[in-house]
Design an enzyme around this catalytic site. Structure first.
Site, PDB file in Angstrom:
ATOM      1  CG  HIS A 157      46.060  56.877  32.443  1.00 43.75           C
ATOM      2  ND1 HIS A 157      45.551  56.026  32.117  1.00 43.75           N
ATOM      3  CD2 HIS A 157      45.674  57.258  33.978  1.00 43.75           C
ATOM      4  CE1 HIS A 157      44.308  55.183  33.155  1.00 43.75           C
ATOM      5  NE2 HIS A 157      44.812  55.938  34.161  1.00 43.75           N
ATOM      6  CG  ASN A 188      42.726  55.223  29.408  1.00 45.89           C
ATOM      7  OD1 ASN A 188      44.303  54.958  29.842  1.00 45.89           O
ATOM      8  ND2 ASN A 188      42.282  55.326  30.498  1.00 45.89           N
ATOM      9  CG  HIS A 204      38.349  51.936  37.618  1.00 48.24           C
ATOM     10  ND1 HIS A 204      38.610  52.799  37.561  1.00 48.24           N
ATOM     11  CD2 HIS A 204      36.784  52.945  37.305  1.00 48.24           C
ATOM     12  CE1 HIS A 204      38.333  54.584  37.580  1.00 48.24           C
ATOM     13  NE2 HIS A 204      37.080  53.798  38.551  1.00 48.24           N
ATOM     14  CG  HIS A 247      42.631  54.387  40.973  1.00 51.63           C
ATOM     15  ND1 HIS A 247      41.096  53.815  41.305  1.00 51.63           N
ATOM     16  CD2 HIS A 247      42.387  54.695  40.094  1.00 51.63           C
ATOM     17  CE1 HIS A 247      40.415  53.120  40.028  1.00 51.63           C
ATOM     18  NE2 HIS A 247      41.567  54.332  39.111  1.00 51.63           N
ATOM     19  CG  ASP A 284      45.092  56.636  38.081  1.00 54.90           C
ATOM     20  OD1 ASP A 284      45.391  57.198  37.366  1.00 54.90           O
ATOM     21  OD2 ASP A 284      43.642  57.580  39.149  1.00 54.90           O
ATOM     22  CG  HIS A 321      42.878  64.690  31.372  1.00 53.28           C
ATOM     23  ND1 HIS A 321      42.415  64.324  30.455  1.00 53.28           N
ATOM     24  CD2 HIS A 321      42.858  64.070  32.607  1.00 53.28           C
ATOM     25  CE1 HIS A 321      41.965  62.487  30.878  1.00 53.28           C
ATOM     26  NE2 HIS A 321      42.300  63.148  32.359  1.00 53.28           N
TER      27      HIS A 321
END
Ligand code: DOR
Length: 433
Positions: free
Chosen positions: A62, A94, A181, A234, A307, A311
Site C-alpha cells: 500500500h 485502495n 480480499h 494474506h 501487505d 498508517h
C-alpha cells in the site's frame, strides 16, 4: 559503466544456482556469471560473505498515493522498498481516487518511474470505487500504458458472488488475475481479533477463521468452474491452507501469498492492546502459524508478500477498537523470514529466496524482475549481509509512518545493496535517491 560483484553467494531460484560466483554488470544488464572473473577495468564490489540474489518482488504494497500521503507516498514507499531489497512492488488500489481507471494506474506507474527506486506495478480495482457493485473497466486498465493484469479491492471483499464470478470471467479473457480480499463481512461484524481462547480472555469480539475460509472456498469453486486465475492474498488460517492444497491438487489455477506478520505473530500479542498489532486479517493462533509455515515449504503458498500498510500515528495510536488495520512490512520482511525460518533451519535459503522472487513473479507479469541472474537479464539484484544483526526501530525506517509490529526486535540479515537495472538504489545500506 561495468561493475563486478565479487565472490558473493549467488542464490538464484530460477536456475537453482546456489554457490559462490562473480556477477559482471554492464550498463543495465548482467553480462556474465562465473567463478574468478577478471576485473577488466570494472568497479569491483566485494561481496565475500554476502548473498547475491534477484531483486525482491512484492505483490502487495500500500503506497497510499494518491490521496493518503500523510501515511506514505510513492517516494517514501519506494525508498522503504529499496531498503528492503525490492526492485518492484505492486501498488494496491485502495487509494483516493481508487485505482479503477487507466488515468490513476498510469499516474501511479509514472510516479514510480519518476522516483526511480523501484518499478511500481499498479493493481487495478475489481469494482468501481471498491464498492463491490459494478465491475471497474478492467479491459481499459489492461490496455492502458500501465498494463494492469492484476485486480483487487484489497481491504474490502467482493461479497457478491455474481460480481465475483463476472470479474473472474472477464479477467480470464486476457488471462488477468483476480485477488479477492477473503472476508465474509457478516461473520466479522464488529470483529476485533481472531476468535478463540484469547478473544474470550480479552473480551474482544472474535473474527472467526471461517470468515476467511468460506470466501476462499467460494472463490475457488468459481475460478475452477471458469478456468480463471485466482490469487488469494494474506492467507492467515490453517483451514485456508487446506483448501488451497486441495484446489492445487485438483488443478485449479490458484496462487497464494502469506505475510511475514502472519508467519511470525500469534494472537497472544493482542493482550498488549497495542493497536500496532491490529491487522486485517487478524493474527491467528500458533497452530495457524505452524500450518502457514508448512505451506511455504511444500509449495501450497507461492509467495511472501508484505501487505505493507502504513498508517499515520494519530490514526493508528488510538484505543484498539478505533485504530485502523495494517502494519509496515517492506524493510523487515526478508530479514524476518531469515531470522525465523532460515537461520533456524526450517526453510532453505533457496526456498526463502524463491518466495521473494520467482514465486511472486509467477503470479503476475512483474516486468522481468525476480531472476534469473544470467547473461542478458536486467541487473535487478539484491545483496544481503547474512551476519548483520539490527534492532528494528520504526522511526529509523524509510516509510513516512512508523507502525511496525516488530519494534525493538533483533533481526539477523539485512539488505546492503539493491540494484535496479544496474543502478544503485541502495548502496552500503543507504538509499540512493
Ligand atoms: O491490515 C490491512 N490493512 N489489511 C488490508 O487488507 C488493507 C490494509 C490497509 O489498506 O491498511
Amino acid at each position: 559503466m561495468t561493475m563486478l560483484l565479487k565472490a558473493g553467494r549467488v542464490v538464484d531460484p530460477s536456475s537453482g544456482h546456489d554457490d559462490t560466483a562473480d556477477v559482471r554488470i554492464d550498463g543495465e544488464a548482467v553480462v556474465e556469471v562465473g567463478a574468478d572473473l577478471a576485473a577488466d577495468g570494472a568497479e569491483v564490489v566485494d561481496c565475500a560473505g554476502l548473498w547475491v540474489m534477484p531483486g525482491f518482488v512484492d505483490l502487495h504494497t500500500h503506497l497510499r498515493e494518491p490521496g493518503f500521503e500523510d501515511a506514505e507516498d510513492i517516494a517514501t514507499g519506494s525508498a522503504a522498498a529499496a531498503a528492503g531489497g525490492y526492485t518492484t512492488v505492486a501498488a494496491m488500489a485502495n487509494t483516493l481516487p481508487v485505482c479503477d481507471t487507466a488515468a490513476v494506474a498510469e499516474l501511479v506507474e509514472r510516479r514510480g518511474r519518476d522516483v526511480g527506486l523501484v518499478d511500481v506495478r499498479p493493481v487495478g480495482a475489481i469494482t468501481v470505487g471498491l464498492a463491490g457493485e459494478r465491475l471497474a473497466e478492467m479491459g481499459e486498465l489492461y490496455d492502458s500504458r500501465a498494463r494492469v493484469d492484476f485486480f483487487s479491492d484489497d481491504g474490502v471483499p467482493v461479497s457478491d458472488a455474481l460480481i465475483m464470478r463476472r470479474a473472474l470471467q472477464y479477467a480470464a479473457r486476457f488471462d488477468a488475475v483476480i485477488a479477492n480480499h477473503s472476508q465474509d463481512m457478516d461473520l466479522t461484524e464488529d470483529a476485533q481479533m481472531n476468535e478463540g481462547r484469547m478473544s474470550s480472555v480479552l473480551g474482544l469480539p472474535g473474527w472467526p477463521h471461517e470468515a476467511e475460509e468460506v470466501m476462499i472456498a467460494r472463490d475457488l469453486l468459481l475460478a475452477a468452474g471458469l478456468g480463471a486465475r485466482l490469487h488469494v492474498p494474506h492467507v492467515s488460517t490453517a483451514g485456508s491452507v487446506a483448501l488451497l492444497r486441495l484446489a492445487k491438487e485438483r488443478g485449479v489455477r490458484v496462487t497464494a501469498e502469506v505475510t511475514p506478520h502472519h508467519l511470525h505473530l500469534d494472537d497472544s500479542v493482542v493482550a498488549t492492546y497495542d493497536p500496532v498489532f491490529k491487522v486485517n486479517p487478524p493474527v491467528r493462533t500458533t497452530a495457524d502459524v505452524t500450518a502457514l509455515r508448512a505451506a511455504l515449504a511444500d509449495g501450497t503458498i507461492d509467495a511472501v508478500a508484505t501487505d505493507h500498510a502504513p498508517h499515520p500515528h494519530e490514526q493508528k495510536d488510538q484505543e484498539w477498537d478505533y485504530a485502523p488495520c495494517g502494519m509496515l512490512g517492506l524493510e523487515t520482511a526478508f530479514p524476518l523470514v531469515v531470522t525465523d525460518l532460515v537461520a533456524t533451519g526450517e526453510l532453505s535459503l533457496l526456498d526463502a529466496v524463491r518466495l521473494f522472487t520467482t514465486g511472486p513473479a509467477g503470479v503476475r507479469d512483474m516486468g522481468g524482475h525476480g531472476g534469473p541472474i544470467t547473461a542478458d537479464a536486467p541487473a535487478n539484484l539484491t545483496v544481503v549481509d547474512p551476519d548483520a544483526t539490527w534492532i528494528v526501530d520504526g522511526r529509523a525506517l524509510h516509510s513516512r509512518a512508523h507502525n511496525t509490529p516488530f519494534q525493538d526486535e533483533e533481526l539477523t540479515s539485512r539488505p546492503v545493496h539493491t540494484l535496479l537495472r544496474g543502478r544503485w538504489t541502495l548502496q552500503g545500506g543507504a538509499v540512493q535517491w
